[in-house]
Design a protein around this motif. Sequence first.
Motif, PDB file in Angstrom:
ATOM      1  N   LYS A  30     -11.863 -50.271  63.234  1.00  0.00           N
ATOM      2  CA  LYS A  30     -11.901 -50.397  64.695  1.00  0.00           C
ATOM      3  C   LYS A  30     -11.455 -51.821  64.990  1.00  0.00           C
ATOM      4  CE  LYS A  30     -15.282 -50.474  68.521  1.00  0.00           C
ATOM      5  NZ  LYS A  30     -16.613 -49.986  68.948  1.00  0.00           N
ATOM      6  N   GLU A  67     -25.935 -46.475  65.399  1.00  0.00           N
ATOM      7  CA  GLU A  67     -25.363 -46.549  66.746  1.00  0.00           C
ATOM      8  C   GLU A  67     -25.113 -45.132  67.254  1.00  0.00           C
ATOM      9  OE1 GLU A  67     -22.711 -49.694  67.380  1.00  0.00           O
ATOM     10  OE2 GLU A  67     -21.934 -48.913  69.269  1.00  0.00           O
ATOM     11  N   ASP A  74     -13.513 -41.192  76.518  1.00  0.00           N
ATOM     12  CA  ASP A  74     -14.560 -41.475  75.535  1.00  0.00           C
ATOM     13  C   ASP A  74     -15.571 -40.346  75.416  1.00  0.00           C
ATOM     14  OD1 ASP A  74     -16.092 -42.750  73.685  1.00  0.00           O
ATOM     15  OD2 ASP A  74     -16.996 -44.186  75.067  1.00  0.00           O
TER      16      ASP A  74
HETATM   17  O1  GCW Z   1     -18.310 -44.773  73.346  1.00  0.00           O
HETATM   18  C1  GCW Z   1     -18.393 -45.975  72.701  1.00  0.00           C
HETATM   19  C2  GCW Z   1     -19.792 -46.067  72.225  1.00  0.00           C
HETATM   20  C3  GCW Z   1     -19.967 -47.132  71.189  1.00  0.00           C
HETATM   21  C4  GCW Z   1     -18.966 -46.877  70.067  1.00  0.00           C
HETATM   22  C5  GCW Z   1     -17.566 -46.877  70.647  1.00  0.00           C
HETATM   23  C6  GCW Z   1     -16.521 -46.560  69.595  1.00  0.00           C
HETATM   24  C7  GCW Z   1     -19.189 -47.387  67.744  1.00  0.00           C
HETATM   25  O2  GCW Z   1     -20.637 -46.307  73.326  1.00  0.00           O
HETATM   26  O3  GCW Z   1     -21.282 -47.076  70.706  1.00  0.00           O
HETATM   27  O4  GCW Z   1     -19.086 -47.842  69.050  1.00  0.00           O
HETATM   28  O5  GCW Z   1     -17.474 -45.907  71.648  1.00  0.00           O
HETATM   29  O6  GCW Z   1     -16.146 -45.401  69.510  1.00  0.00           O
HETATM   30  O7  GCW Z   1     -16.088 -47.457  68.894  1.00  0.00           O
END
Ligand code: GCW
Length: 587
Positions: free
Chosen positions: A189, A66, A267
């Motif tokens: 998570k 991912e 993010d």
């Molecule tokens: O920014 C987002 C990403 C996801 C990621 C998520 C996270 C692993 O697009 O791909 O998942 O954050 O940090 O959990």
Amino acid sequence: LLSVKTDSFQGVVITAGTDVGTLYGVFHFLRLLQTHQPLDNLEIRQTPRIQRRMLNHWDNIKGSIEQGFAGRSLWRWEDLPDTLDPRYTDYARANASLGINATVLNNVNADPRILSDEYIRKWAALADVFRPYNIKVYISANFAAPMKNKGIGSLDTADPLDPGVRQWWKQRIEAIYAQAPDFGGFLVKADAEGQPGPRQFGRQFNDGANMLAEALAPHGGVVIWRAFNKDVNNEPDPAERNFQAYAPLDGKFAANVFVQPKNGPIDFQPLEPFHPLFGRMPHTPLLLELQITQEYLGKSVHHVYLAPLWKDVLYSDTCARGDGSIVAQVIDGSLYDRKVSGIAGVANTGSDRNWCSHHFAQANWYAFGRLAWDHTLSAEQIAEEWLRMTFSNAPEFVSVAKGIMMDSWPAAVNYQTPLGLNVVCSGNHYDPSPKTRNGRQYWYADKDTIGLDRTTSGSGAVEQYHSSVANLFNNIDTCPERFLLWFHRVSWQRRLSTGRTLWEELVWRYYDGVRCVENMNRRWAALKRFVDAERFEQITQVRQRHLEHARFWRDTCVSYFQSVNELPMPDFIATEFGEATPPTVTP
Ligand code: GCW
């Protein structure tokens, strides 16, 4: 490391209080050799500032990664545990050379099968390979695993307060330690982007984390609980969410729990103000999550050296205990005299022959490890070490290439998200898509104004920071201009410190960002004689794609914002940037 000269002996003594200290000392010595440093007067004594220096792999069991842009996963699950790819050892050695001492092998969007006996055997074999290099293995756990694992007891709940669930985890953890006696612990998570979590069962995050922590504690394991919970509350502002969810839980976590926020509240944007949780959870060890893989920063196409971004976060002042309470001190534990500490980087490695796809992306893996070891190192120094070891010690090469690296992040911020913009990208997190993102979630542009009002007279989000920081951001005259539109709603006509209006400044930055990439490429072209033909050619090609994509960002964004505010293109486009016509791309 100590240079010693007596009548009968001349050399360097490398010694440490532990075996692994000696290993790190040897790697440091090799670094000195490779970067042509003098060896005759060495007197170097080091201890890492942060204890847990971790990579987080977002690798899936099926082999994909991912947000990974360097090929398939390094872990060959189908061949494990019997066949051990020699790259596992190379991986461990590379990490040990930087002092990285922990790795989470699988994606935080976790497949519950990773906790089955079959998979425990597989990753315990990796732990065996990594152990001589002092690297501990951790695993991302799916919170609903007790409900999802056929064959190892399939329960009808994952409620953390349910005795059967607690028992299930206890037994799984015992099965893990039987195979991997130095297992590090779980990364979780929870209640985010479809991942299960304690909230689904009417419980709090601390109930979930503490339940796992209690089962891990007798074995010395820890829980690292991510503060990233998009699904949790209805708070419409994504910048407020995680603070709201976690700040009230300070002091409610067990001793072997870390809470892991990302560097900024949204993010992994090209630039964000530091996460307000830093400095506001004095009773909880916070483990900083950085992203080495360039999810929002041009993936494997753009050359962006990330050490300056990370230094920027680490050296942001939280003011939590007076001026100068920087994020780095929260993380390394010194601000609260804490004994435990940790930092994580979402890995950019894959099975590509050069590990990271873009040759220069490897510098980010390197820089993460070096900063985790010693966050006082400068981004320039780290760049220089890496360049010397990767390409050439020639001074002309090093100074020019270092300049390119140092310019790359500010350029990317300017051609993607200048002045506090964020999430201007499309769903693939690569291309620009201002039209679909224009709204009250990230920023909001109309004919007269742009930006979100997060001040005390707006949403009040700024109050998540310590009052000294909040005051700084709250006042439009003192808010750093690079965060202007993050915290303020501003007239396109407002004059900024450069003398340009906001509209002019925005355009200027988009153009300047691209000009900087052009300049980086010109400087690179002049370095041909220092680099082998194969790497030079590959880098030159990908730089061209980078430049074209940066132009696409600029033209898409500038023409979109112009379509909203209907202002004329500033004259300097023609005079300063040599573009006779405004961009024609339709967003
Ligand atoms: O920014 C987002 C990403 C996801 C990621 C998520 C996270 C692993 O697009 O791909 O998942 O954050 O940090 O959990």
